[in-house]
Scaffold this motif. Structure first.
Motif, PDB file in Angstrom:
ATOM      1  N   ALA A   1       0.864  -1.181   0.000  1.00 47.70           N
ATOM      2  CA  ALA A   1       0.000   0.000   0.000  1.00 47.70           C
ATOM      3  C   ALA A   1       0.896   1.226   0.000  1.00 47.70           C
ATOM      4  O   ALA A   1       1.864   1.295   0.771  1.00 47.70           O
ATOM      5  N   VAL A   2       0.600   2.181  -0.871  1.00 45.53           N
ATOM      6  CA  VAL A   2       1.376   3.426  -0.918  1.00 45.53           C
ATOM      7  C   VAL A   2       0.441   4.579  -0.559  1.00 45.53           C
ATOM      8  O   VAL A   2      -0.648   4.705  -1.111  1.00 45.53           O
ATOM      9  N   LEU A   3       0.863   5.384   0.397  1.00 48.91           N
ATOM     10  CA  LEU A   3       0.034   6.470   0.914  1.00 48.91           C
ATOM     11  C   LEU A   3       0.302   7.746   0.134  1.00 48.91           C
ATOM     12  O   LEU A   3       1.451   8.089  -0.155  1.00 48.91           O
ATOM     13  N   ASP A   4      -0.766   8.446  -0.180  1.00 44.29           N
ATOM     14  CA  ASP A   4      -0.692   9.689  -0.951  1.00 44.29           C
ATOM     15  C   ASP A   4      -1.436  10.759  -0.161  1.00 44.29           C
ATOM     16  O   ASP A   4      -2.579  10.539   0.258  1.00 44.29           O
ATOM     17  N   VAL A   5      -0.780  11.907   0.079  1.00 39.26           N
ATOM     18  CA  VAL A   5      -1.425  12.971   0.843  1.00 39.26           C
ATOM     19  C   VAL A   5      -1.344  14.287   0.072  1.00 39.26           C
ATOM     20  O   VAL A   5      -0.455  14.483  -0.762  1.00 39.26           O
ATOM     21  N   ALA A   6      -2.250  15.167   0.364  1.00 42.21           N
ATOM     22  CA  ALA A   6      -2.263  16.484  -0.259  1.00 42.21           C
ATOM     23  C   ALA A   6      -1.145  17.347   0.327  1.00 42.21           C
ATOM     24  O   ALA A   6      -0.724  17.147   1.470  1.00 42.21           O
TER      25      ALA A   6
ATOM     26  N   ASN B   1       2.783  -3.374  -7.977  1.00 42.44           N
ATOM     27  CA  ASN B   1       1.344  -3.658  -7.925  1.00 42.44           C
ATOM     28  C   ASN B   1       0.698  -3.120  -6.649  1.00 42.44           C
ATOM     29  O   ASN B   1      -0.167  -3.765  -6.044  1.00 42.44           O
ATOM     30  N   ALA B   2       1.103  -1.930  -6.237  1.00 40.65           N
ATOM     31  CA  ALA B   2       0.611  -1.348  -4.992  1.00 40.65           C
ATOM     32  C   ALA B   2      -0.780  -0.762  -5.169  1.00 40.65           C
ATOM     33  O   ALA B   2      -1.185  -0.358  -6.265  1.00 40.65           O
ATOM     34  N   THR B   3      -1.481  -0.689  -4.064  1.00 35.48           N
ATOM     35  CA  THR B   3      -2.761   0.014  -3.993  1.00 35.48           C
ATOM     36  C   THR B   3      -2.524   1.386  -3.373  1.00 35.48           C
ATOM     37  O   THR B   3      -1.844   1.502  -2.349  1.00 35.48           O
ATOM     38  N   VAL B   4      -3.067   2.424  -3.987  1.00 33.90           N
ATOM     39  CA  VAL B   4      -2.909   3.782  -3.474  1.00 33.90           C
ATOM     40  C   VAL B   4      -4.003   4.071  -2.454  1.00 33.90           C
ATOM     41  O   VAL B   4      -5.191   3.814  -2.697  1.00 33.90           O
ATOM     42  N   ILE B   5      -3.598   4.615  -1.316  1.00 31.24           N
ATOM     43  CA  ILE B   5      -4.543   5.043  -0.286  1.00 31.24           C
ATOM     44  C   ILE B   5      -4.348   6.536  -0.057  1.00 31.24           C
ATOM     45  O   ILE B   5      -3.252   6.981   0.315  1.00 31.24           O
ATOM     46  N   GLY B   6      -5.390   7.309  -0.311  1.00 31.44           N
ATOM     47  CA  GLY B   6      -5.341   8.739  -0.008  1.00 31.44           C
ATOM     48  C   GLY B   6      -5.513   8.926   1.485  1.00 31.44           C
ATOM     49  O   GLY B   6      -6.623   8.751   2.003  1.00 31.44           O
ATOM     50  N   ASN B   7      -4.439   9.274   2.172  1.00 28.05           N
ATOM     51  CA  ASN B   7      -4.441   9.268   3.641  1.00 28.05           C
ATOM     52  C   ASN B   7      -4.530  10.680   4.216  1.00 28.05           C
ATOM     53  O   ASN B   7      -3.748  11.069   5.066  1.00 28.05           O
ATOM     54  N   ASP B   8      -5.509  11.429   3.747  1.00 30.62           N
ATOM     55  CA  ASP B   8      -5.731  12.784   4.254  1.00 30.62           C
ATOM     56  C   ASP B   8      -6.741  12.748   5.391  1.00 30.62           C
ATOM     57  O   ASP B   8      -7.945  12.916   5.190  1.00 30.62           O
ATOM     58  N   ASP B   9      -6.250  12.469   6.596  1.00 27.87           N
ATOM     59  CA  ASP B   9      -7.071  12.558   7.811  1.00 27.87           C
ATOM     60  C   ASP B   9      -8.315  11.675   7.745  1.00 27.87           C
ATOM     61  O   ASP B   9      -9.429  12.123   8.052  1.00 27.87           O
ATOM     62  N   LEU B  10      -8.135  10.438   7.341  1.00 32.05           N
ATOM     63  CA  LEU B  10      -9.240   9.489   7.358  1.00 32.05           C
ATOM     64  C   LEU B  10      -9.600   9.150   8.798  1.00 32.05           C
ATOM     65  O   LEU B  10      -8.723   8.986   9.645  1.00 32.05           O
TER      66      LEU B  10
END
Length: 231
Positions: free
Chosen positions: A148-153, A200-209
């Motif tokens: 899993a790869v985390l993506d933030v603003a 083959n990672a899944t992107v997770i938008g981790n902006d204060d979930l």
């Protein structure tokens, strides 16, 4: 509800993406469900790590090393892709299957590679000019690894690093990312592209979930059916 842990989970992200928080969230949930899980940091063959965040666990020596590296980075940059490839191969060679599932927070070689390629105009596409490095990257994962790869603003990154400054846990890499938001976005984008195209990672938008949203995102990354919420 999270599915049972796979043999290895790798959580990737740049500074202030929330890697340790997400890892500890997974570990707490799985241990509460009766699963034994071990945390590692920086690589698959790394020793077991505790629950402290990477910034909080760094002492003055670790911060000095980071400052020295960043100071020498312009001179070292031509050599670093080869160093990253060597680190990838070394970590994979030293890894032995674990008796319990592993949650691995970050990977030093992948972080280094994103830092270097993120400075270039063509980003991760530059791997096409380095076939040996591309092969090492694609062979880096132990069998059964979920990535899993985390993506933030940018604003999220800025706010989290500001909080670290206030708490005294900021490190030199945090300052490096804060100093140039466009550069930080290029580095993060490069890591996301490397992870998705090569691992083959899944992107997770981790902006204060919140916890429920984070659990849904992690269940999706782990391949579990995600329930449709009522509107």
């Amino acid at each position: 509800m999270l599915p049972p842990p796979p043999p290895v989970v790798l959580i990737l992200g740049t500074d202030a993406a929330g890697k340790d928080y997400v890892a500890e969230f997974l570990i707490r949930r799985w241990r509460a469900a009766g699963h034994r899980v071990e945390k590692r940091a920086g690589g698959f063959a790394a020793p077991a790590a505790d629950a402290r965040s990477s910034s909080e666990s760094k002492g003055s020596w670790g911060r000095f090393q980071e400052r020295a590296f960043l100071g020498l980075f312009p001179l070292l940059r031509p050599l670093l892709p080869a160093v990253a490839g060597w680190l990838l191969a070394r970590d994979r060679r030293r890894f032995r299957p674990s008796a319990v599932p592993l949650v691995v927070v970050s990977h030093t070689a992948l972080r280094l590679l994103a830092l270097v390629l993120g400075q270039q105009r063509d980003g991760w596409i530059a791997l096409a000019r380095r076939p040996a490095l591309a092969r090492a990257l694609r062979a880096a994962l132990p069998p059964g690894t979920m990535v899993a790869v985390l993506d933030v603003a940018p604003e999220t990154r800025r706010r989290r690093i500001a909080a670290r400054i206030q708490s005294g846990t900021v490190d030199p890499f945090d300052h490096y990312m804060l100093a140039d938001p466009e550069r930080a976005e290029r580095i993060e984008g490069c890591l996301v592209e490397l992870a998705t195209h090569c691992l083959n990672a899944t992107v997770i938008g981790n902006d204060d979930l919140d916890d429920a949203a984070l659990e849904r995102e992690l269940a999706r990354a782990l391949g579990a059916p995600v329930p449709i919420l009522p509107r």
